[in-house]
Design a protein around this motif. Structure first.
Motif, PDB file in Angstrom:
ATOM      1  N   LEU A 109     -29.706  40.895  86.458  1.00  0.00           N
ATOM      2  CA  LEU A 109     -28.480  40.931  85.260  1.00  0.00           C
ATOM      3  C   LEU A 109     -27.435  41.684  85.957  1.00  0.00           C
ATOM      4  O   LEU A 109     -26.291  41.189  85.649  1.00  0.00           O
ATOM      5  CB  LEU A 109     -28.923  41.220  84.135  1.00  0.00           C
ATOM      6  CG  LEU A 109     -30.137  40.663  83.441  1.00  0.00           C
ATOM      7  CD1 LEU A 109     -30.590  41.213  82.179  1.00  0.00           C
ATOM      8  CD2 LEU A 109     -29.571  39.070  83.152  1.00  0.00           C
ATOM      9  N   LEU A 110     -27.452  42.738  86.503  1.00  0.00           N
ATOM     10  CA  LEU A 110     -26.225  43.408  87.109  1.00  0.00           C
ATOM     11  C   LEU A 110     -25.661  42.670  88.033  1.00  0.00           C
ATOM     12  O   LEU A 110     -24.274  42.456  88.318  1.00  0.00           O
ATOM     13  CB  LEU A 110     -26.745  44.750  87.558  1.00  0.00           C
ATOM     14  CG  LEU A 110     -25.742  45.784  88.231  1.00  0.00           C
ATOM     15  CD1 LEU A 110     -24.447  45.947  87.364  1.00  0.00           C
ATOM     16  CD2 LEU A 110     -26.286  47.026  88.621  1.00  0.00           C
TER      17      LEU A 110
ATOM     18  N   TYR B  72     -22.218  39.893  72.815  1.00  0.00           N
ATOM     19  CA  TYR B  72     -21.968  38.318  73.223  1.00  0.00           C
ATOM     20  C   TYR B  72     -22.609  37.432  72.050  1.00  0.00           C
ATOM     21  O   TYR B  72     -23.442  37.817  71.616  1.00  0.00           O
ATOM     22  CB  TYR B  72     -23.330  38.060  74.541  1.00  0.00           C
ATOM     23  CG  TYR B  72     -23.074  36.692  74.853  1.00  0.00           C
ATOM     24  CD1 TYR B  72     -22.160  35.956  75.272  1.00  0.00           C
ATOM     25  CD2 TYR B  72     -24.218  35.862  74.523  1.00  0.00           C
ATOM     26  CE1 TYR B  72     -22.250  34.817  75.821  1.00  0.00           C
ATOM     27  CE2 TYR B  72     -24.410  34.594  74.863  1.00  0.00           C
ATOM     28  CZ  TYR B  72     -23.201  33.833  75.476  1.00  0.00           C
ATOM     29  OH  TYR B  72     -23.467  32.605  76.083  1.00  0.00           O
TER      30      TYR B  72
ATOM     31  N   ALA C  52     -23.689  40.245  86.487  1.00  0.00           N
ATOM     32  CA  ALA C  52     -22.204  40.652  85.992  1.00  0.00           C
ATOM     33  C   ALA C  52     -21.278  40.771  87.041  1.00  0.00           C
ATOM     34  O   ALA C  52     -20.153  40.632  86.994  1.00  0.00           O
ATOM     35  CB  ALA C  52     -22.626  41.857  85.481  1.00  0.00           C
TER      36      ALA C  52
ATOM     37  N   ARG D 248     -29.258  34.913  79.234  1.00  0.00           N
ATOM     38  CA  ARG D 248     -29.113  36.008  79.660  1.00  0.00           C
ATOM     39  C   ARG D 248     -28.126  36.139  80.962  1.00  0.00           C
ATOM     40  O   ARG D 248     -27.221  36.768  81.052  1.00  0.00           O
ATOM     41  CB  ARG D 248     -30.338  36.890  80.140  1.00  0.00           C
ATOM     42  CG  ARG D 248     -30.875  37.245  79.032  1.00  0.00           C
ATOM     43  CD  ARG D 248     -32.358  38.020  79.417  1.00  0.00           C
ATOM     44  NE  ARG D 248     -33.135  38.288  78.193  1.00  0.00           N
ATOM     45  CZ  ARG D 248     -34.325  38.188  77.978  1.00  0.00           C
ATOM     46  NH1 ARG D 248     -35.187  38.116  79.169  1.00  0.00           N
ATOM     47  NH2 ARG D 248     -35.013  38.668  76.867  1.00  0.00           N
ATOM     48  N   ASP D 249     -28.496  35.307  81.907  1.00  0.00           N
ATOM     49  CA  ASP D 249     -27.575  35.053  83.213  1.00  0.00           C
ATOM     50  C   ASP D 249     -26.192  34.901  82.766  1.00  0.00           C
ATOM     51  O   ASP D 249     -25.251  35.491  83.253  1.00  0.00           O
ATOM     52  CB  ASP D 249     -28.326  34.044  84.084  1.00  0.00           C
ATOM     53  CG  ASP D 249     -29.452  34.629  84.710  1.00  0.00           C
ATOM     54  OD1 ASP D 249     -29.972  35.662  84.238  1.00  0.00           O
ATOM     55  OD2 ASP D 249     -29.869  33.918  85.656  1.00  0.00           O
TER      56      ASP D 249
ATOM     57  N   ALA E 196     -30.459  41.638  77.157  1.00  0.00           N
ATOM     58  CA  ALA E 196     -31.375  41.847  78.151  1.00  0.00           C
ATOM     59  C   ALA E 196     -32.663  41.762  77.483  1.00  0.00           C
ATOM     60  O   ALA E 196     -33.940  41.726  78.317  1.00  0.00           O
ATOM     61  CB  ALA E 196     -31.035  43.110  78.770  1.00  0.00           C
TER      62      ALA E 196
ATOM     63  N   CYS F  14     -25.898  49.718  83.051  1.00  0.00           N
ATOM     64  CA  CYS F  14     -27.032  48.995  83.547  1.00  0.00           C
ATOM     65  C   CYS F  14     -28.115  49.369  84.288  1.00  0.00           C
ATOM     66  O   CYS F  14     -29.581  49.230  83.889  1.00  0.00           O
ATOM     67  CB  CYS F  14     -26.619  47.653  84.386  1.00  0.00           C
ATOM     68  SG  CYS F  14     -25.232  46.693  83.715  1.00  0.00           S
TER      69      CYS F  14
ATOM     70  N   MET G 289     -25.218  43.734  74.682  1.00  0.00           N
ATOM     71  CA  MET G 289     -25.934  43.465  75.969  1.00  0.00           C
ATOM     72  C   MET G 289     -27.304  44.157  76.004  1.00  0.00           C
ATOM     73  O   MET G 289     -27.986  43.572  76.768  1.00  0.00           O
ATOM     74  CB  MET G 289     -24.829  43.587  77.062  1.00  0.00           C
ATOM     75  CG  MET G 289     -23.529  42.947  77.040  1.00  0.00           C
ATOM     76  SD  MET G 289     -23.621  41.129  76.973  1.00  0.00           S
ATOM     77  CE  MET G 289     -24.172  40.940  78.609  1.00  0.00           C
TER      78      MET G 289
ATOM     79  N   LEU H  48     -23.530  49.152  77.887  1.00  0.00           N
ATOM     80  CA  LEU H  48     -24.133  47.907  77.403  1.00  0.00           C
ATOM     81  C   LEU H  48     -24.046  47.825  75.959  1.00  0.00           C
ATOM     82  O   LEU H  48     -24.033  46.673  75.141  1.00  0.00           O
ATOM     83  CB  LEU H  48     -25.580  47.563  77.851  1.00  0.00           C
ATOM     84  CG  LEU H  48     -25.646  47.563  79.385  1.00  0.00           C
ATOM     85  CD1 LEU H  48     -27.154  47.274  79.893  1.00  0.00           C
ATOM     86  CD2 LEU H  48     -24.744  46.223  79.916  1.00  0.00           C
TER      87      LEU H  48
ATOM     88  N   TYR I 296     -24.117  37.933  81.009  1.00  0.00           N
ATOM     89  CA  TYR I 296     -24.118  39.132  82.016  1.00  0.00           C
ATOM     90  C   TYR I 296     -22.838  38.516  82.878  1.00  0.00           C
ATOM     91  O   TYR I 296     -21.953  39.529  83.315  1.00  0.00           O
ATOM     92  CB  TYR I 296     -25.185  39.477  82.812  1.00  0.00           C
ATOM     93  CG  TYR I 296     -25.774  40.685  81.831  1.00  0.00           C
ATOM     94  CD1 TYR I 296     -25.723  42.128  82.213  1.00  0.00           C
ATOM     95  CD2 TYR I 296     -26.564  40.142  80.945  1.00  0.00           C
ATOM     96  CE1 TYR I 296     -26.150  42.944  81.318  1.00  0.00           C
ATOM     97  CE2 TYR I 296     -27.197  41.172  80.090  1.00  0.00           C
ATOM     98  CZ  TYR I 296     -26.970  42.596  80.204  1.00  0.00           C
ATOM     99  OH  TYR I 296     -27.672  43.603  79.662  1.00  0.00           O
TER     100      TYR I 296
END
Length: 241
Positions: free
Chosen positions: A179-180, A134, A183, A103-104, A94, A169, A90, A129, A107
């Motif tokens: 991004l957090l 992924y 998640a 990315r979206d 990012a 993160c 991850m 991370l 996460y």
């Protein structure tokens, strides 16, 4: 057992005798070998080499009985095991340009997957991370490095998972928390995820001196300390119905 595969693994280990974790390829498939030797990190924060090795094997096999959120062990021996490679960490997702378009999704799926683990009462131990991967082709999340079990505070280990994930993160010092946020959107879809957020809020509230100290120590700019204070603020501000 595929004896040719084992021979290839043993040859890879012989060529890198001092490496604890090493990668190699066999018949077009990438693998990682993890050996039962010390990583020379602080023993205070780690189990014994023997304990950490078998703890990780047990946790991987347990998790994969429920769903494939841990690496597939292709070969297990007394002093090493071999896992199939599973994708990009991850951290890489990012930062690296080829992953910008997903990315979206990655996460959010990481949050969903962590909640799925917690729903059945399991935990990772340190879902940083660098320990979450992924796979863009299969749209799947895999948690890596399951050996961490030492805890320095009495709390639900799933709550600690959540705190450590958020801390990891925020430790990246991204320009924003988008991004957090993605998640946590995925994580809190689950009832269990929302309960763990409540648990994290309660844990912070029950240790006011420790978190107040982190706030005061921000002036020194220590990365882990400032990130822990940021974690406190982030979790406190999550709205829950």
């Amino acid at each position: 057992m595929n004896l040719d595969f084992k021979k290839a693994v043993d040859q890879a280990i012989a060529a890198h005798k001092d490496k604890r974790v090493l990668s190699f390829s066999y018949e077009g498939q990438d693998y990682f070998i993890k050996r039962k030797i010390s990583n020379h990190r602080n023993a205070f924060a780690k189990q014994s080499v023997e304990g950490a090795f078998w703890c990780e094997v047990y946790k991987i096999m347990t998790v994969n009985q429920y769903f494939p959120l841990a690496p597939e062990i292709a070969l297990l021996q007394d002093d090493y095991f071999v896992m199939k490679a599973v994708g990009k960490t991850m951290q890489g997702v990012a930062k690296e340009a080829p992953w910008q378009d997903c990315r979206d999704r990655a996460y959010k799926l990481a949050g969903i997957s962590l909640a799925k683990l917690h729903e059945v009462g399991l935990h990772h131990g340190r879902p940083a991370l660098r320990d979450i991967a992924y796979n863009k082709e299969t749209d799947t999340i895999t948690f890596l490095d399951w050996e961490n079990e030492k805890r320095f505070i009495e709390a639900d280990p799933r709550v600690l998972d959540l705190i450590l994930f958020v801390h990891s993160c925020l430790r990246e010092h991204w320009p924003d928390n988008h991004l957090l946020d993605e998640a946590l959107k995925g994580y809190t879809v689950s009832f269990t995820g929302r309960e763990m957020v409540r648990g994290a809020k309660a844990l912070i509230k029950s240790h006011p001196k420790a978190f107040s100290l982190c706030k005061k120590l921000r002036v020194f700019g220590w990365r882990d300390v400032t990130s822990l204070d940021d974690t406190r603020k982030y979790l406190e501000e999550i709205p829950l119905a």
